[in-house]
Motif scaffolding. Structure first.
Motif, PDB file in Angstrom:
ATOM      1  N   ALA A  94       0.868  -1.180   0.000  1.00  0.00           N
ATOM      2  CA  ALA A  94       0.000   0.000   0.000  1.00  0.00           C
ATOM      3  C   ALA A  94       0.907   1.233   0.000  1.00  0.00           C
ATOM      4  N   PRO A  95       1.109   1.847  -1.160  1.00  0.00           N
ATOM      5  CA  PRO A  95       2.172   2.857  -1.264  1.00  0.00           C
ATOM      6  C   PRO A  95       1.871   4.164  -0.549  1.00  0.00           C
ATOM      7  N   PHE A  96       0.590   4.531  -0.397  1.00  0.00           N
ATOM      8  CA  PHE A  96       0.302   5.836   0.206  1.00  0.00           C
ATOM      9  C   PHE A  96       0.830   5.892   1.633  1.00  0.00           C
ATOM     10  N   THR A  97       0.664   4.787   2.375  1.00  0.00           N
ATOM     11  CA  THR A  97       1.165   4.749   3.750  1.00  0.00           C
ATOM     12  C   THR A  97       2.447   3.921   3.851  1.00  0.00           C
ATOM     13  N   ASP A  98       2.979   3.520   2.728  1.00  0.00           N
ATOM     14  CA  ASP A  98       4.241   2.774   2.667  1.00  0.00           C
ATOM     15  C   ASP A  98       4.210   1.543   3.576  1.00  0.00           C
ATOM     16  N   GLN A  99       3.139   0.756   3.465  1.00  0.00           N
ATOM     17  CA  GLN A  99       3.059  -0.473   4.251  1.00  0.00           C
ATOM     18  C   GLN A  99       3.090  -1.672   3.319  1.00  0.00           C
ATOM     19  N   LEU A 100       4.000  -2.595   3.639  1.00  0.00           N
ATOM     20  CA  LEU A 100       4.179  -3.782   2.821  1.00  0.00           C
ATOM     21  C   LEU A 100       3.996  -5.037   3.685  1.00  0.00           C
ATOM     22  N   TRP A 101       3.070  -5.895   3.252  1.00  0.00           N
ATOM     23  CA  TRP A 101       2.885  -7.181   3.903  1.00  0.00           C
ATOM     24  C   TRP A 101       3.459  -8.241   2.962  1.00  0.00           C
ATOM     25  N   SER A 102       4.165  -9.217   3.502  1.00  0.00           N
ATOM     26  CA  SER A 102       4.762 -10.221   2.618  1.00  0.00           C
ATOM     27  C   SER A 102       4.945 -11.531   3.361  1.00  0.00           C
ATOM     28  N   SER A 103       5.023 -12.605   2.585  1.00  0.00           N
ATOM     29  CA  SER A 103       5.266 -13.929   3.174  1.00  0.00           C
ATOM     30  C   SER A 103       5.868 -14.851   2.142  1.00  0.00           C
ATOM     31  N   CYS A 104       6.614 -15.808   2.650  1.00  0.00           N
ATOM     32  CA  CYS A 104       7.119 -16.895   1.810  1.00  0.00           C
ATOM     33  C   CYS A 104       7.011 -18.174   2.634  1.00  0.00           C
ATOM     34  N   SER A 105       6.505 -19.197   1.994  1.00  0.00           N
ATOM     35  CA  SER A 105       6.361 -20.485   2.668  1.00  0.00           C
ATOM     36  C   SER A 105       7.681 -20.873   3.340  1.00  0.00           C
ATOM     37  N   GLY A 106       7.625 -21.107   4.647  1.00  0.00           N
ATOM     38  CA  GLY A 106       8.835 -21.484   5.386  1.00  0.00           C
ATOM     39  C   GLY A 106       9.604 -20.317   5.977  1.00  0.00           C
ATOM     40  N   MET A 162       2.519   5.078  20.177  1.00  0.00           N
ATOM     41  CA  MET A 162       3.206   4.056  19.377  1.00  0.00           C
ATOM     42  C   MET A 162       4.221   3.281  20.215  1.00  0.00           C
ATOM     43  N   GLU A 163       4.863   3.959  21.169  1.00  0.00           N
ATOM     44  CA  GLU A 163       5.797   3.252  22.054  1.00  0.00           C
ATOM     45  C   GLU A 163       5.065   2.160  22.842  1.00  0.00           C
ATOM     46  N   ARG A 164       3.849   2.481  23.276  1.00  0.00           N
ATOM     47  CA  ARG A 164       3.082   1.478  24.023  1.00  0.00           C
ATOM     48  C   ARG A 164       2.693   0.294  23.135  1.00  0.00           C
ATOM     49  N   VAL A 165       2.396   0.574  21.862  1.00  0.00           N
ATOM     50  CA  VAL A 165       2.100  -0.514  20.929  1.00  0.00           C
ATOM     51  C   VAL A 165       3.339  -1.388  20.768  1.00  0.00           C
ATOM     52  N   ASP A 166       4.477  -0.750  20.587  1.00  0.00           N
ATOM     53  CA  ASP A 166       5.717  -1.521  20.414  1.00  0.00           C
ATOM     54  C   ASP A 166       6.020  -2.371  21.638  1.00  0.00           C
ATOM     55  N   GLN A 167       5.744  -1.817  22.816  1.00  0.00           N
ATOM     56  CA  GLN A 167       5.913  -2.609  24.036  1.00  0.00           C
ATOM     57  C   GLN A 167       5.030  -3.854  24.012  1.00  0.00           C
ATOM     58  N   ARG A 168       3.760  -3.661  23.611  1.00  0.00           N
ATOM     59  CA  ARG A 168       2.852  -4.811  23.592  1.00  0.00           C
ATOM     60  C   ARG A 168       3.333  -5.864  22.607  1.00  0.00           C
ATOM     61  N   ILE A 169       3.864  -5.407  21.465  1.00  0.00           N
ATOM     62  CA  ILE A 169       4.302  -6.354  20.443  1.00  0.00           C
ATOM     63  C   ILE A 169       5.526  -7.137  20.923  1.00  0.00           C
ATOM     64  N   SER A 170       6.485  -6.445  21.506  1.00  0.00           N
ATOM     65  CA  SER A 170       7.742  -7.105  21.842  1.00  0.00           C
ATOM     66  C   SER A 170       7.685  -7.811  23.183  1.00  0.00           C
ATOM     67  N   ASP A 171       6.714  -7.453  23.994  1.00  0.00           N
ATOM     68  CA  ASP A 171       6.668  -7.925  25.376  1.00  0.00           C
ATOM     69  C   ASP A 171       5.410  -8.749  25.592  1.00  0.00           C
ATOM     70  N   ALA A 195      -1.800  10.197  13.426  1.00  0.00           N
ATOM     71  CA  ALA A 195      -1.946   8.731  13.453  1.00  0.00           C
ATOM     72  C   ALA A 195      -0.546   8.135  13.369  1.00  0.00           C
ATOM     73  N   PRO A 196       0.027   7.749  14.505  1.00  0.00           N
ATOM     74  CA  PRO A 196       1.457   7.428  14.521  1.00  0.00           C
ATOM     75  C   PRO A 196       1.828   6.133  13.801  1.00  0.00           C
ATOM     76  N   PHE A 197       0.891   5.161  13.730  1.00  0.00           N
ATOM     77  CA  PHE A 197       1.282   3.877  13.113  1.00  0.00           C
ATOM     78  C   PHE A 197       1.681   4.079  11.658  1.00  0.00           C
ATOM     79  N   THR A 198       0.919   4.931  10.948  1.00  0.00           N
ATOM     80  CA  THR A 198       1.244   5.186   9.544  1.00  0.00           C
ATOM     81  C   THR A 198       1.924   6.543   9.374  1.00  0.00           C
ATOM     82  N   ASP A 199       2.236   7.193  10.494  1.00  0.00           N
ATOM     83  CA  ASP A 199       2.944   8.476  10.475  1.00  0.00           C
ATOM     84  C   ASP A 199       2.229   9.501   9.598  1.00  0.00           C
ATOM     85  N   GLN A 200       0.910   9.633   9.785  1.00  0.00           N
ATOM     86  CA  GLN A 200       0.161  10.632   9.023  1.00  0.00           C
ATOM     87  C   GLN A 200      -0.361  11.703   9.973  1.00  0.00           C
ATOM     88  N   LEU A 201      -0.080  12.951   9.616  1.00  0.00           N
ATOM     89  CA  LEU A 201      -0.487  14.074  10.442  1.00  0.00           C
ATOM     90  C   LEU A 201      -1.333  15.043   9.617  1.00  0.00           C
TER      91      LEU A 201
END
Lengths: 334, 334
Positions: free
Chosen positions: A140-152, B30-39, B140-146
């Motif tokens: 999704a280029p507007f927000t520069d988010q890329l989801w990707s996967s490869c088996s394994g 966003m720091e709190r989100v990162d904490q939840r993800i890593s912790d 919106a910090p996840f996609t860095d849009q202001l």
């Protein structure tokens, strides 16, 4: 892990190529958006002239598909290629995926969003071997988010965050699902006001999922939230991320879901049919048919104290089936 | 342009402070989100334990509100401050905005999205003078849009792209609106299955907007798309951008819409009441009451060959009013 004729090394190389291709294709989508923004006095005063806006999108769609197809045919001449635009222009809507290694791509998913410059649009590149989607790239280029996967190799956001985002451990589906779940669904294009037609069946299903527990003859699901983004591909990306818990949809096509299915499955999600079987309590929960046009996706889930992760997902599938109506989307040859 | 007691220079300084504050507050989210993800093995195995997830969100909400409030009170001790969290803990839901310069903020809008780590969450900071929202910052910090705006300085995405995105010239509303429009709406929290209650009135309204033209006793609006993001604040940001054409909602509060209203109005949008008056054809289209809990927003629009931009917006307001039901959301003291 080898898949069909491919070693893991070969898959890794194909995966790297697909990620790079997705980024480049997304860049083209975004360049066209920037042109429309900066060049508004020209051809892109397009909210008024719908024909014009549709032309722009169609042209972009085609250009990006040609770009992707050319790159893939040059690099992997022995692979089959199926693109949405090529399909749309052809005579047939037959399901054309077979045993051969096949690229199934949508150069632009979320076309309406793209026309309106709502950022939820993306390019979608799926690679299918022996009917299994094994590589997926969604960008999704507007927000520069890329989801990707490869088996394994796992599934990823921006190649750095492993999916689902919370995976250490991955939480089970809620004990009282669909309550506490985010439910993702789409209104779609079929707006015919036919009693008991697809639109009304969809809305009745949405209402069942949303209404308070105990209401609607026991069908009230009291989901935590109902979301509609206007892109089947991104819906699936967010299910793979664990952001959405449930996605239920009918009417889209394999190019809308091929990449998303690869990413969701690699992340540990489940994908089966949207239409409830006669016996929702005991019917086997089978893998989705990619060309079925009827999809129900459940996010990756880990074990609870009493169930495996898969059991929590299957329990959720049955709870969704109890609340939704059958949708009628046929396809030639399927 | 001076507003009330403030010169443009003073407004510019306040605006710069608000933008910086929004970014810093979003960084905490966003720091709190990162904490939840890593912790995830710690306190954030939260999909299962709802209480836990709710606690995390409540704590983040409070912390960020305290952060914003402290910064504002230190910098602008003479300004009034109203925050969602302070309201929620207080006894009253009275409308407390008066003639005084007032900050109206929501430290975290899109709470359900935040819990599920769906990127559509944000911080919202509005500055109101003499009842008019004149500065708005949404981040919106996840996609860095202001999104941001200051009276007299325009409205912006990421401080570089002017809103609406297509503005040279800004297109009028479509001649056949709501057809060709993206319609933004939310299912909300009131899921009581009461015949003719708010939930059913909402869904009936959504259906009217979506159904094919000519259906539903002439109410079918055949909108181009129906979108639900789960954040009133971001809905408004996308209307200001021109991505969404129409947003219709009841039940949210002034802290959900103060910043978005500032940005929308500065971008050239229109905001009035969600509830249709008795005579939808001739009733004056009045500016929204910020505390009314009933909102209808129309994107910025330029002139067509036969109408001013405002006329195309007002025509669209009346077409929406023809298709929607009255919603019942009262508030104490209003």
């Amino acid at each position: 892990m080898a898949v069909g004729p491919f070693t893991q090394d070969e898959l890794d190389e194909i995966y790297a190529f697909a990620v790079d291709l997705g980024r480049k294709a997304g860049k083209i989508l975004m360049e066209r958006v920037d042109q429309r923004i900066s060049d508004a006095n020209g051809r892109s005063n397009s909210f008024e002239e719908k024909e014009n806006a549709v032309d722009i999108v169609t042209q972009t769609d085609e250009d990006v598909e040609v770009f992707i197809r050319s790159a893939l045919e040059a690099k992997y001449p022995s692979h089959k290629f199926l693109g949405e635009e090529a399909y749309a222009k052809g005579q047939s809507r037959d399901y054309l995926i077979d045993e051969q290694p096949t690229w199934c791509i949508d150069p632009l998913d979320g076309t309406v969003n793209y026309t309106h410059i709502f950022p939820m649009f993306c390019v979608s590149i799926g690679f299918i071997v022996q009917h299994k989607p094994i590589i997926g790239v969604i960008y999704a280029p507007f927000t520069d988010q890329l989801w990707s996967s490869c088996s394994g190799r796992g599934a990823w956001l921006n190649e750095t965050r492993r999916l689902p985002l919370i995976h250490n451990p991955t939480p089970p589906m809620p004990a009282n699902a669909p309550s506490q779940c985010i439910f993702s669904c789409e209104w779609g294009k079929d707006r015919r006001d036919i009693p008991d037609g697809n639109m009304h069946r969809k809305i009745e299903s949405f209402l069942n999922m949303a209404a308070e527990v105990g209401s609607r003859d026991g069908r009230g699901g009291m989901v935590h939230g109902v979301r509609s983004l206007g892109s089947a591909t991104l819906d699936l990306a967010y299910v793979a991320m664990g952001s959405f818990d449930i996605w239920w949809e009918g009417g889209c096509w394999e190019w809308d879901v091929a990449a998303g299915a690869a990413i969701l499955l690699e992340a540990g999600g489940l994908m089966t049919t949207a239409n409830p079987p006669d016996d929702v309590d005991t019917a086997p929960i089978e893998d989705v048919q990619l060309g079925s046009r009827l999809y129900l996706a459940i996010r990756p889930a880990g074990p609870s104290t009493t169930e495996t992760g898969r059991e929590t997902q299957e329990r959720t599938v049955r709870e969704v089936w109890r609340r939704v109506r059958n949708l009628e989307y046929s396809r030639p040859g399927a």
